[in-house]
Each structure stands twice: as C-alpha cells, then as structure tokens.
Design a protein around this motif. Structure first.
Motif, PDB file in Angstrom:
ATOM      1  N   PHE B  51      -4.026   7.855  -5.165  1.00  0.00           N
ATOM      2  CA  PHE B  51      -3.491   6.729  -5.932  1.00  0.00           C
ATOM      3  C   PHE B  51      -2.043   6.942  -6.322  1.00  0.00           C
ATOM      4  CE2 PHE B  51      -8.074   6.907  -7.047  1.00  0.00           C
ATOM      5  CZ  PHE B  51      -8.439   5.852  -6.241  1.00  0.00           C
ATOM      6  N   TRP B  67      -3.127  10.148   0.970  1.00  0.00           N
ATOM      7  CA  TRP B  67      -2.244   9.040   0.586  1.00  0.00           C
ATOM      8  C   TRP B  67      -2.132   8.019   1.713  1.00  0.00           C
ATOM      9  CZ3 TRP B  67      -0.379   6.354  -3.108  1.00  0.00           C
ATOM     10  CH2 TRP B  67       0.822   5.653  -2.999  1.00  0.00           C
ATOM     11  N   ARG B  68      -2.200   6.764   1.368  1.00  0.00           N
ATOM     12  CA  ARG B  68      -2.105   5.641   2.305  1.00  0.00           C
ATOM     13  C   ARG B  68      -3.112   5.739   3.438  1.00  0.00           C
ATOM     14  NH1 ARG B  68       3.831   3.207   3.133  1.00  0.00           N
ATOM     15  NH2 ARG B  68       2.491   1.740   4.177  1.00  0.00           N
ATOM     16  N   GLU B  70      -6.866   4.457   3.568  1.00  0.00           N
ATOM     17  CA  GLU B  70      -8.023   3.908   2.852  1.00  0.00           C
ATOM     18  C   GLU B  70      -9.360   4.357   3.471  1.00  0.00           C
ATOM     19  OE1 GLU B  70      -5.626   1.309   3.696  1.00  0.00           O
ATOM     20  OE2 GLU B  70      -6.504   0.447   5.499  1.00  0.00           O
ATOM     21  N   GLN B  71      -9.336   4.762   4.738  1.00  0.00           N
ATOM     22  CA  GLN B  71     -10.597   5.182   5.353  1.00  0.00           C
ATOM     23  C   GLN B  71     -11.140   6.472   4.719  1.00  0.00           C
ATOM     24  OE1 GLN B  71     -12.402   3.271   7.357  1.00  0.00           O
ATOM     25  NE2 GLN B  71     -10.758   1.787   7.013  1.00  0.00           N
ATOM     26  N   TYR B  73     -11.704   6.984   1.763  1.00  0.00           N
ATOM     27  CA  TYR B  73     -12.611   6.696   0.655  1.00  0.00           C
ATOM     28  C   TYR B  73     -14.072   6.604   1.079  1.00  0.00           C
ATOM     29  CZ  TYR B  73      -8.354   6.074  -1.913  1.00  0.00           C
ATOM     30  OH  TYR B  73      -7.136   6.312  -2.488  1.00  0.00           O
ATOM     31  N   LYS B  74     -14.322   6.630   2.391  1.00  0.00           N
ATOM     32  CA  LYS B  74     -15.713   6.744   2.837  1.00  0.00           C
ATOM     33  C   LYS B  74     -16.290   8.081   2.375  1.00  0.00           C
ATOM     34  CE  LYS B  74     -15.462   3.849   6.924  1.00  0.00           C
ATOM     35  NZ  LYS B  74     -15.095   3.817   8.337  1.00  0.00           N
ATOM     36  N   VAL B  78     -14.651   8.295  -6.814  1.00  0.00           N
ATOM     37  CA  VAL B  78     -13.693   8.492  -7.902  1.00  0.00           C
ATOM     38  C   VAL B  78     -14.277   7.963  -9.212  1.00  0.00           C
ATOM     39  CG1 VAL B  78     -11.386   7.959  -8.731  1.00  0.00           C
ATOM     40  CG2 VAL B  78     -11.788   8.215  -6.281  1.00  0.00           C
ATOM     41  N   GLU B 100     -21.092  -2.988  -1.817  1.00  0.00           N
ATOM     42  CA  GLU B 100     -20.679  -3.945  -0.777  1.00  0.00           C
ATOM     43  C   GLU B 100     -19.301  -3.612  -0.230  1.00  0.00           C
ATOM     44  OE1 GLU B 100     -23.176  -7.826  -2.432  1.00  0.00           O
ATOM     45  OE2 GLU B 100     -20.995  -7.755  -2.602  1.00  0.00           O
ATOM     46  N   LEU B 101     -18.425  -3.135  -1.095  1.00  0.00           N
ATOM     47  CA  LEU B 101     -17.082  -2.777  -0.634  1.00  0.00           C
ATOM     48  C   LEU B 101     -17.136  -1.569   0.303  1.00  0.00           C
ATOM     49  CD1 LEU B 101     -15.171  -3.349  -3.983  1.00  0.00           C
ATOM     50  CD2 LEU B 101     -14.871  -4.661  -1.883  1.00  0.00           C
ATOM     51  N   HIS B 102     -18.247  -0.857   0.289  1.00  0.00           N
ATOM     52  CA  HIS B 102     -18.463   0.229   1.255  1.00  0.00           C
ATOM     53  C   HIS B 102     -19.340  -0.257   2.407  1.00  0.00           C
ATOM     54  CE1 HIS B 102     -16.648   3.765  -0.540  1.00  0.00           C
ATOM     55  NE2 HIS B 102     -17.111   3.417  -1.718  1.00  0.00           N
TER      56      HIS B 102
END
Lengths: 239, 303
Positions: B51, B67-68, B70-71, B73-74, B78, B100-102
């Motif tokens: 972040f 950093w930068r 987003e994959q 986060y699978k 956090v 759902e966001l996953h």
C-alpha cells in the motif's frame, strides 16, 4: 471491467448515508419551484427555458455530479476502508470503471429524471424544451461523474474543489468570459441537446463536433488517470 | 512455504525518515513486529502489504514484487489498524463482499466467519459491533481466501483480555498450520505471549531480531536504574555499593532520593530489602526509573 461487488458497495455507500438526503433535496426543490412557477405564470416556454437552463442544468446537475462523483470513492479513501478493495486481486482500472458507472447512474437518476419531470410541469415539453434539457442533463452527468470521480481519487478536499468548479467556473466565469464557455461541460451538453431536440431555445456557444470530442476526451482521460492514481494510491498510516 | 523479503527498505516523507534501511526475512510461523509508537511499524507494514512504495529497496513475496502487483493479494491477507470498514453492511455482507472480490462465494465467507466465531452476530450491522467483534470480522475478511501470508497492524489494540486470548489462539493456529503471520505491537507482553520470532523496530531502524528468549535476556541483562527513598539514604547507599550487583549510586539532594544503577538485576532485587532490614532502614520508595518500553528499546539499539 465491471465488478458487481464493487458496484454494490458503492451504491450502498452513496445511497445509504446522509448523502441520499442531500442528493434528493435539489431535485425536490426543482420540482417544487417548477410547480410554483407554473401556477404563478402559466405555461411559458421562455420561463421553462430559464428555470431548466439556469437552475437545473447550471446548478443542480453539477452539484449532484459533485456529490455522486466524489462520493463514489472519496469517503472510502478518507476513512481508509478502500483498503478492502485494494487488498484484492482486482484491477485498479476496473474499480474506477465500476465506480464511474455507478456515479453516472446516480447522477442521471437524480438530475435528468427530475429535469424531465420539471420540464413537463413547466410547459408540457413545449418546443421540446423538457426533452432537450433532459438530454443535456444525461450527457453532462457522464462528464461530471468522470471529472469528479477523478477529483475524489486525487484530493481529500474534492467536494470543495468540485463545488468551486461547478459554481464558480461553470456559472460565474462561464457567463463573464466567453473563452471559459468552450471549456464548460454545460455548454458541451447543450450542444448535444440542441442537435438532438432541434429546439430553437436551447443553444450552445460550442459547436457539436468540438463539444462531442471534448466530452469524450475529458471522460476517457479522467477515468484513465483516476485508474492510474488508484494503482499508486498511498494509504497513509496513523503515524 | 511463503517468505516475505524486505531488502534494504527505506521510506521517507519529505524530510522525515520513517523507515531507515531495514532488511529482514519473515518466514512461516508467527513473527512479532515490536516497537514503540511512532517507530515506523505501520509504515513498514504498509510497504509489506503493497500500500506504500518504498523510497529505496524492495519488498518481495517469494521473489515477486508486492508494490503495484494486485495479483499478489491472492496470497496475502491484510488486517488494517484503522477502524473504518463499510459500517452500513452486516458482518456477513462484508465478509461475502470480500470473498466475491477474490472470486469466491458464500461458502468461503461462511467458513471464514466460523473460523473467527462470529456467526452469532453475522446479521447485525457492523456499526453496532464492539471493537473486538470488528477485529474478528476484519480477520474473517483477511482469511476468506486462505492466504499464505497474513499481515496484522496492531491487532490487539482496544481488545479486552478475553478477546485478546481468542485472537492469539487463532493466530497461533495459523502459524502452526505453516502460514506466515506477522503482527505489529508496541506491547512487550503481547509479543512475548504469541511470537516465537521477534523483529524490533526503533525510530525507523531495525534494532534487534531473533527469538524471544534472546531479546528478553538482552532486556533483563541491561543495567537497571532505580529511584529509592528511605529513612537513611546515605547509610543505605554505603551498604549497597559494597555489593558487586550495584555499579553506581548518586545521592540526589534535590529529589531527596538515591539514584541507583544495578548491573545484576536478580541479585540487586534480592539484596535491597535484605540490606535495609539488616541496617534497620525503612524503604519509602523503590521505583524503576527507566522501565518504559522506549528506554528498553534504546538500550537494545545500543547493544
């Protein structure tokens, strides 16, 4: 690109809080004013044009745009809850695109619909004035939502800047400085409305080709840039 | 097995250096990030979670940049420190949205809610939750996709002792399952109870790293300072300085007290009452004058 979960969270955030009351207040005021004017003056095309052009399009649409556009993302960034969107394998431009769709839909619903109703009340769509201003409100909703969504993404004072733009730039400068009118969402929307409705009362200082190009460029560029800013959004800690 | 690698990471905001050239590796099990308030723990966790961009250096998860990306986060869950979390939703709606966001469904959400034992309140609005309930729902939202790395920023803040025990138990379980769990805290006892491995941050710097026993020893072996008032300060001072557990005594006339520096903590604490009794001196005040976490940390930095 469109993420239904992001959309659901955005809708509920926008329409659930006090913001819904503020969003609803201006359309109600417009309709009340229209009813009073109709009772006092009867059906008059020039009066209908003045009310819809002076209040609905020049004041109400941009303010609704500011509330919906900045409100679609600003509060989440302010209070930090956006971290729950950012900590997911969802592309940042998809988050922005979805929020833009929601902001456009809300702006249209709270501005174009009441404009049409007010137009019917004022002069029963005489000279296509209700349709013309409704089209203008629909078109302006898109550009305003994109602009103010970007503002909500990059600034913590988005509402203030948004209102300054909407009221000072569009209303004040636009009427004093002719050059400012070329860079006015309101004028671009009027150009499209003039073409669609063929109403002689609804005119714009900007030609249709220029207006169309500027509308598209502003909407696309603002959305793209907001997506880029969200990719590198820094969540400030408590420290 | 997931390893988070922080390689020569610094972060400054304008002229202020928040994190100063930190290098560490966080592996499976529970790791505590310990440091006083304002030490840079949150800044570091923000960089670990992708972040915040490091000003220099890199943060990678099994070789992939954080950093930068987003994959990533699978694999990362956090639990932020801040309270705000879509208060207008119910606990179930919130965790479901996170699932759902996953690209996961209601089943995953329900499992996560069960893990944190929040099913009983899942249909209440989050705005009605207590601090501990919020913390558990945040936890559920972070666990919904079964991440291999879990980052928690001050997770025990504001929790009552029972909730604290529950969360500790849960984190212990996560660590035992082979997940990489990192949590920050400014409270020594929390970290002691939960983490086997500790990273200490002071004023943006990496002050110490290792298992708890080693750090604890450093802390108890350091010279301790005491402020003592008694019925006869000078007689007490004379008797104490004869013993090797004491390295220095100052008679503070303004305070009307003794400032004692003890080098052998265990021996000194046994000696003091004994000496007082033998010399018939009454002890009026015995207080450690540098027990604050900051002073312990500053000693560690010097060590």
């Amino acid at each position: 690109m469109y993420d239904p979960t992001v959309a659901r969270l955005t809708y509920r955030g926008l329409l659930g809080r006090r913001r819904a009351l503020i969003l609803g207040a201006l359309p109600v005021l417009l309709i009340v004013i229209s009813a009073v004017v109709r009772v006092l003056t009867g059906a008059d095309d020039q009066v209908a044009h003045d009310v819809l052009g002076g209040f609905a399009l020049a004041t109400m649409v941009p303010i609704i745009g500011v509330i919906a556009g900045t409100g679609a993302i600003g509060p989440e960034i302010d209070d930090g809850s956006v971290v729950y969107l950012l900590s997911k394998p969802v592309k940042r431009p998809a988050i922005i695109f979805t929020k833009l769709i929601v902001a456009i839909a809300v702006t249209m619903a709270f501005s174009a619909l009441p404009t049409f109703v007010a137009g019917l009340i004022l002069n029963g769509n005489g000279q296509q004035i209700a349709v013309a201003y409704t089209v203008a409100a629909l078109v302006a909703s898109i550009a305003y939502a994109a602009l103010f969504l970007l503002l909500g993404t990059v600034s913590r004072h988005a509402v203030v800047f948004g209102l300054v733009y909407a009221l000072v730039w569009e209303a004040l400068f636009g009427s004093l400085v002719s050059g400012a009118r070329t860079l006015s969402v309101q004028q671009w929307a009027l150009a499209v409305a003039h073409k669609v409705s063929d109403s002689s009362l609804v005119t714009s200082d900007v030609g249709l080709p220029t207006a169309t190009v500027l509308l598209i460029v502003v909407t696309v560029a603002a959305t793209w840039y907001a997506g880029q800013k969200l990719r590198t959004l820094t969540l400030a800690g408590e420290e | 097995m997931t390893t988070l690698t922080i390689d020569h990471v610094s972060r400054w905001f304008g002229n202020v250096v928040a994190v100063n050239d930190i290098t560490m590796t966080v592996g499976p099990g529970v790791t505590g990030l310990l440091g006083p308030n304002g030490a840079g723990k949150s800044t570091l966790i923000h960089m670990m979670g992708g972040f915040l961009a490091p000003s220099t250096g890199s943060v990678t998860l099994d070789g992939q940049p954080v950093w930068r990306n987003e994959q990533i986060y699978k694999r990362i869950g956090v639990v932020p420190e801040r309270e705000a979390m879509y208060d207008f939703l119910t606990g179930r709606e919130f965790v479901l949205a996170n699932a759902e966001l996953h690209s996961l469904g209601a089943k995953a959400a329900q499992r996560a809610l069960a893990t944190v034992e929040m099913e009983y309140a899942q249909d209440r609005k989050i705005s009605t939750y207590s601090k501990g309930m919020r913390q558990r729902v945040k936890m559920a939202s972070a666990l919904v996709h079964d991440p291999s790395l879990l980052l928690l920023d001050e997770p025990f803040n504001g929790m009552d002792p029972r909730q604290r025990m529950q969360l500790m138990e849960l984190l212990r379980r996560m660590g035992a399952e082979g997940r990489t769990v990192l949590f920050s805290s400014h409270i020594l006892e929390e970290v002691e109870q939960l983490a086997s491995h500790i990273e200490v941050i002071v004023a943006g710097r990496h002050a110490a790293s290792g298992d708890f026993r080693k750090i604890r020893r450093l802390m108890t072996d350091r010279p301790h300072r005491y402020l003592v008032r008694s019925s006869d300060d000078r007689a007490l001072a004379a008797a104490l300085i004869a013993d090797p557990s004491t390295s220095g005594i100052e008679v503070d006339l303004a305070e009307g007290a003794l400032r004692i520096q003890a080098v052998d903590f265990g021996r000194f604490t046994a000696l003091l009452p004994k000496v007082a009794r033998e010399h018939d001196i009454r002890l009026l005040t015995v207080s450690p004058s540098d027990e604050s976490l900051e002073s312990v940390f500053s000693y560690l930095v010097a060590a």
